[in-house]
Design an enzyme around this catalytic site. Sequence first.
Site, mmCIF file in Angstrom:
data_model
loop_
_atom_site.group_PDB
_atom_site.id
_atom_site.type_symbol
_atom_site.label_atom_id
_atom_site.label_comp_id
_atom_site.label_asym_id
_atom_site.label_seq_id
_atom_site.Cartn_x
_atom_site.Cartn_y
_atom_site.Cartn_z
ATOM 1 N N HIS A 136 54.377 74.632 59.721
ATOM 2 C CA HIS A 136 53.301 75.338 59.033
ATOM 3 C C HIS A 136 53.390 74.954 57.553
ATOM 4 O O HIS A 136 54.471 74.636 57.052
ATOM 5 C CB HIS A 136 53.457 76.858 59.114
ATOM 6 C CG HIS A 136 53.408 77.433 60.484
ATOM 7 N ND1 HIS A 136 54.498 77.466 61.314
ATOM 8 C CD2 HIS A 136 52.402 78.038 61.158
ATOM 9 C CE1 HIS A 136 54.178 78.065 62.445
ATOM 10 N NE2 HIS A 136 52.908 78.419 62.385
ATOM 11 N N ASP A 143 56.013 76.880 55.761
ATOM 12 C CA ASP A 143 57.394 76.576 56.152
ATOM 13 C C ASP A 143 58.027 75.607 55.174
ATOM 14 O O ASP A 143 59.222 75.687 54.884
ATOM 15 C CB ASP A 143 57.450 75.915 57.538
ATOM 16 C CG ASP A 143 56.925 76.779 58.649
ATOM 17 O OD1 ASP A 143 56.893 78.003 58.484
ATOM 18 O OD2 ASP A 143 56.545 76.217 59.700
#
Length: 441
Positions: A100, A103
């Site tokens: 993501h 992340d």
Amino acid sequence: MSYFEHLPAVRYEGPQTDNPFAYRHYDKDKLVLGKRMEDHLRVAVCYWHTFVWPGADMFGPGTFERPWHHAGDALEMAHAKADHAFELFSKLGTPFYTFHDLDVAPEGDSIKSYVNNFKAMTDVLARKQEQTGIKLLWGTANLFSHPRYAAGAATNPNPDVFAFAATQVLNALEATQRLGGANYVLWGGREGYETLLNTDLKREREQLGRFMSMVVEHKHKTGFKGALLIEPKPQEPTKHQYDYDVATVHGFLTQFGLQDEIRVNIEANHATLAGHSFHHEIANAFALGIFGSVDANRGDAQNGWDTDQFPNSVEELTLAFYEILRNGGFTTGGMNFDAKVRRQSIDPEDIVHGHIGAIDVLAVALERAAHLIEHDRLAAFKQQRYAGWDSDFGRKILAGGYSLESLASDAVQRNIAPRHVSGQQERLENIVNQAIFSSAK
């Protein structure tokens, strides 16, 4: 000293090895149905569960002591996280990873800082990929963690939230393209509702349809060659999510004319939550022409939530791979481990053991599925079972050669009296078990 420095690189040593840091079944260069095992499986390690989750749950804080979780400059910690991530990917020998946007990069305190931070970390990931040869299976945007998304992203009642989500997806899609990603995933973590008392279902569905159409338009504008994927999930964190299962996603895509533009990324644990088998969701995706990729994990039938455990069932995965192989295998997709170690598994060794075991299970299941394909008695039985529909009479019905009235008239005139025949479920289950257990070496 890095977090994984003391651990050896994982190599294939065969089923007789006692080395806990070796693959027993995953021999990446072994040919299965004429194709390398690595190319069949296309294994990916996920960034979020492996490097972002702190080991917290709703009853307590994080239990993990990861060096990249320490307080400090957010971008410096993101750099450290990337260093450790690619060290792990390299030691496992996995060809792909997934992420993501949040992340890999800190969000910052404004939308502009988000864009700048993410671009800076995309540069870092590009260098890491070049240094290691590891590729991006897919990228996505986190449209569910920040409080702004409490009522959804694309389905939010506030159009500014919709616009912020669009900004994230635009940047994540372009980063995925720059990094050579094979796919881009759209997971509507909070695209759903908690109560119908404050929800306009028609409006939210139309908002979501417009959002997806905008993503498709931008994909074509920028020339992104990867696949767009929606990941179905029935609930959690919302009570009901609009991408409930594969069939629901197909209906949604068809409503907005996107059925040829977007496919599905199927997660095993999400199938469990939807009351389906993993096998069912994969078979249904192929039947509907929207199969894309897989999140390999498992749930717990005794729990009503997403436990995201590492897969360990050869039986379940054999049937999943059977469907994938008989339909030509992965094209852009692969097997991404959307899985995390348990909250009590606090050591770096635990992360490695989790991936080793799961990759070995995939390897065994792949070979068992190949055995089923090579002696495809399941397909032969299905062909025989539906043979009547391949006759002139069956084809005429499907081609519109009969109306309801004319077909009923023909049935009466021929005085038909069809009889039930055995479905032979028990025999077919035995065939599957023979492939799983008899082919063990």
